[in-house]
Design an enzyme around this catalytic site. Structure first.
Site, PDB file in Angstrom:
ATOM      1  N   SER A 143       0.124   6.873  -2.481  1.00  0.00           N
ATOM      2  CA  SER A 143       1.427   6.375  -2.040  1.00  0.00           C
ATOM      3  C   SER A 143       1.757   6.904  -0.648  1.00  0.00           C
ATOM      4  CB  SER A 143       2.504   6.836  -3.022  1.00  0.00           C
ATOM      5  OG  SER A 143       3.769   6.646  -2.440  1.00  0.00           O
ATOM      6  N   LYS A 174      -6.307   3.917  -6.975  1.00  0.00           N
ATOM      7  CA  LYS A 174      -5.750   3.217  -5.809  1.00  0.00           C
ATOM      8  C   LYS A 174      -5.862   4.136  -4.594  1.00  0.00           C
ATOM      9  CE  LYS A 174      -1.733   0.429  -4.579  1.00  0.00           C
ATOM     10  NZ  LYS A 174      -0.499  -0.163  -5.104  1.00  0.00           N
ATOM     11  N   ASN A 200      -3.593   1.042  -0.635  1.00  0.00           N
ATOM     12  CA  ASN A 200      -2.136   1.193  -0.600  1.00  0.00           C
ATOM     13  C   ASN A 200      -1.613   0.972   0.827  1.00  0.00           C
ATOM     14  OD1 ASN A 200       0.480   1.852  -1.512  1.00  0.00           O
ATOM     15  ND2 ASN A 200      -0.368   3.325  -2.941  1.00  0.00           N
ATOM     16  N   GLY A 225       2.590  -5.622   5.570  1.00  0.00           N
ATOM     17  CA  GLY A 225       2.957  -6.995   5.903  1.00  0.00           C
ATOM     18  C   GLY A 225       1.675  -7.773   6.084  1.00  0.00           C
ATOM     19  N   GLY A 252      -1.191  -7.253   2.280  1.00  0.00           N
ATOM     20  CA  GLY A 252      -1.031  -8.312   3.264  1.00  0.00           C
ATOM     21  C   GLY A 252      -1.279  -9.732   2.800  1.00  0.00           C
TER      22      GLY A 252
HETATM   23  C1  LIG Z   1       8.861  -1.693  -2.226  1.00  0.00           C
HETATM   24  C2  LIG Z   1       7.465  -1.302  -2.614  1.00  0.00           C
HETATM   25  C3  LIG Z   1       7.288  -0.434  -3.682  1.00  0.00           C
HETATM   26  C4  LIG Z   1       5.984  -0.059  -4.047  1.00  0.00           C
HETATM   27  N1  LIG Z   1       5.815   0.789  -5.094  1.00  0.00           N
HETATM   28  C5  LIG Z   1       4.556   1.151  -5.473  1.00  0.00           C
HETATM   29  C6  LIG Z   1       4.343   1.999  -6.580  1.00  0.00           C
HETATM   30  O1  LIG Z   1       5.258   2.453  -7.253  1.00  0.00           O
HETATM   31  N2  LIG Z   1       3.056   2.320  -6.883  1.00  0.00           N
HETATM   32  C7  LIG Z   1       1.986   1.836  -6.189  1.00  0.00           C
HETATM   33  O2  LIG Z   1       0.848   2.154  -6.524  1.00  0.00           O
HETATM   34  N3  LIG Z   1       2.174   0.996  -5.148  1.00  0.00           N
HETATM   35  C8  LIG Z   1       3.417   0.649  -4.788  1.00  0.00           C
HETATM   36  N4  LIG Z   1       3.593  -0.212  -3.739  1.00  0.00           N
HETATM   37  C9  LIG Z   1       2.419  -0.784  -3.056  1.00  0.00           C
HETATM   38  C10 LIG Z   1       2.102  -2.155  -3.646  1.00  0.00           C
HETATM   39  O3  LIG Z   1       1.707  -2.031  -4.990  1.00  0.00           O
HETATM   40  C11 LIG Z   1       0.987  -2.880  -2.874  1.00  0.00           C
HETATM   41  O4  LIG Z   1      -0.253  -2.242  -3.113  1.00  0.00           O
HETATM   42  C12 LIG Z   1       1.246  -2.920  -1.375  1.00  0.00           C
HETATM   43  O5  LIG Z   1       2.587  -3.265  -1.118  1.00  0.00           O
HETATM   44  C13 LIG Z   1       0.298  -3.889  -0.653  1.00  0.00           C
HETATM   45  O6  LIG Z   1       0.424  -5.190  -1.109  1.00  0.00           O
HETATM   46  P1  LIG Z   1       1.384  -6.271  -0.406  1.00  0.00           P
HETATM   47  O7  LIG Z   1       1.017  -6.316   1.029  1.00  0.00           O
HETATM   48  O8  LIG Z   1       1.086  -7.546  -1.158  1.00  0.00           O
HETATM   49  O9  LIG Z   1       2.801  -5.799  -0.606  1.00  0.00           O
HETATM   50  C14 LIG Z   1       4.877  -0.587  -3.351  1.00  0.00           C
HETATM   51  C15 LIG Z   1       5.092  -1.450  -2.275  1.00  0.00           C
HETATM   52  C16 LIG Z   1       6.363  -1.813  -1.905  1.00  0.00           C
HETATM   53  C17 LIG Z   1       6.539  -2.767  -0.771  1.00  0.00           C
END
Ligand SMILES: Cc1cc2nc3c(=O)[nH]c(=O)nc-3n(C[C@H](O)[C@H](O)[C@H](O)COP(=O)(O)O)c2cc1C
Length: 338
Positions: A143, A174, A200, A225, A252
């Site tokens: 994270s 992850k 992540n 993004g 993304g």
């Molecule tokens: C608001 C927010 C909260 C997230 N919370 C977690 C989380 O609790 N645990 C985790 O492993 N990833 C978390 N993520 C990461 C997402 O699971 C994901 O891997 C990351 O946003 C990339 O994908 P995306 O570009 O489709 O958002 C979070 C992402 C966002 C934007």
């Protein structure tokens, strides 16, 4: 008829598209919605050990969309979702109930997600998630909000080992988007993890020049993004080519083409979140439809046929064609080309 079904960690799931851990997987009511939209599964919001109780309390507001107003063809394509939202906001016992209810109210894959410090806490969370009925567990060791002192070698190798030895369900790890994704993926495989989730979000920072302060909560935030896919495409292809471990890609994905690219680079499943946050649940259905139409048009029956194809098409640096005409010897006069 082509199918979107894929084999993932011993399960046959109806789509490679999963809802990634976060605010779209924090509530039992969201699970049937994800199923109805055609997700193959959901990675639930990350639960933390009690030592990290403060992470259960979120600042408000906790999100900001940066550059959302910069449009291309009427759509925002290069925005940044800047956010600070840490753990599942309920207790550990509530989380176990959440897993149980998610399983009993859906027929899609339910993946629990955890974060802790001490191996005994990792084991407690992992066993509880398994006993509650989760199909798999993802270890969120990456994270952007985790304490900066916690590193892969010093903290997480032991954590992965402990969880792998203590649960029977598949374990995904992850990983953070750097600096050692390839090395860490190799270690995960050696430790017996079943898959890696790549990758992540990054830890970033935005400031306001008027107040001369960091925005929102005043500390670093998670950034991601559609732009984030490019460096991650590289990580996925590299791990696919060099490690031979199941990959769940994340970062993304805005549309079906992005998701398909991850599959062509070696991912078995693709986790989506930001696009669901900004464009709604329909995003999942649209991604599924787009991939299926592509498969119909190209006569691809099964995604297995194209998994990793683009990663295998990478050209080694010494085989890159570097001259368009006849190869010249000796140093060239760079000014000739100007
Ligand atoms: C608001 C927010 C909260 C997230 N919370 C977690 C989380 O609790 N645990 C985790 O492993 N990833 C978390 N993520 C990461 C997402 O699971 C994901 O891997 C990351 O946003 C990339 O994908 P995306 O570009 O489709 O958002 C979070 C992402 C966002 C934007």
């Amino acid at each position: 008829m082509p199918t979107l079904e894929v084999n993932f960690l011993g399960y046959r799931i109806k789509s490679p598209i999963l809802v990634a851990s976060g605010p779209a997987s924090h509530d039992v009511k969201q699970i049937p919605i994800a199923q109805e939209m055609g997700a193959g599964g959901v990675v639930l919001k990350t639960v933390v050990s009690d030592k990290f109780d403060y992470m259960r309390y979120w600042p408000r507001p906790r999100y900001k969309l940066i550059d959302w107003d910069k449009k291309m063809n009427g759509k925002s394509q290069y925005f940044t979702l800047y956010s600070y939202e840490q753990a599942y906001s309920g207790s550990i016992e509530d989380y176990f109930k959440f897993v149980k209810i998610s399983k009993s109210t859906s027929n899609i894959m339910i993946i629990g997600s955890a974060f802790a410090d001490e191996p005994k806490d990792w084991i407690y969370l992992a066993k509880g998630i398994e006993e509650a009925g989760a199909d798999a567990i993802e270890l969120d060791i990456s994270s952007p909000h985790k304490p900066g002192t916690m590193q892969f070698e010093t903290h997480f190798i032991q954590a992965i080992k402990s969880v792998v030895e203590n649960v029977k369900i598949p374990v995904l790890v992850k990983l953070a988007p750097g600096p050692d994704v390839l090395h860490q993926a190799k270690v995960c495989k050696e430790l017996g993890a079943d898959a890696v989730t790549l990758c992540n979000r990054l830890r970033g920072l935005e400031i306001d020049v008027e107040s001369q302060k960091p925005i929102l909560h005043g500390y670093y935030a998670g950034v991601g993004g559609p732009w984030a896919k490019y460096y991650n495409f590289k990580h996925v292809s590299e791990v696919y080519n060099e490690v031979g471990i199941t990959i769940s890609a994340t970062s993304g994905v805005l549309n079906w083409i992005d998701a398909l690219k991850y599959i062509m680079l070696g991912a078995t499943t693709v986790q989506v979140l930001s696009a669901i946050i900004v464009n709604g649940w329909e995003t999942i259905r649209q991604i599924n439809e787009g991939i299926l139409n592509f498969m119909i048009e190209k006569g691809i029956e099964d995604l297995e046929k194209i998994r990793g194809v683009a990663a295998r098409n990478l050209v080694e640096p010494d085989l890159i064609v570097r001259w368009s005409g006849e190869k010249k010897s000796g140093p060239r006069n760079v000014f000739d080309d100007w």
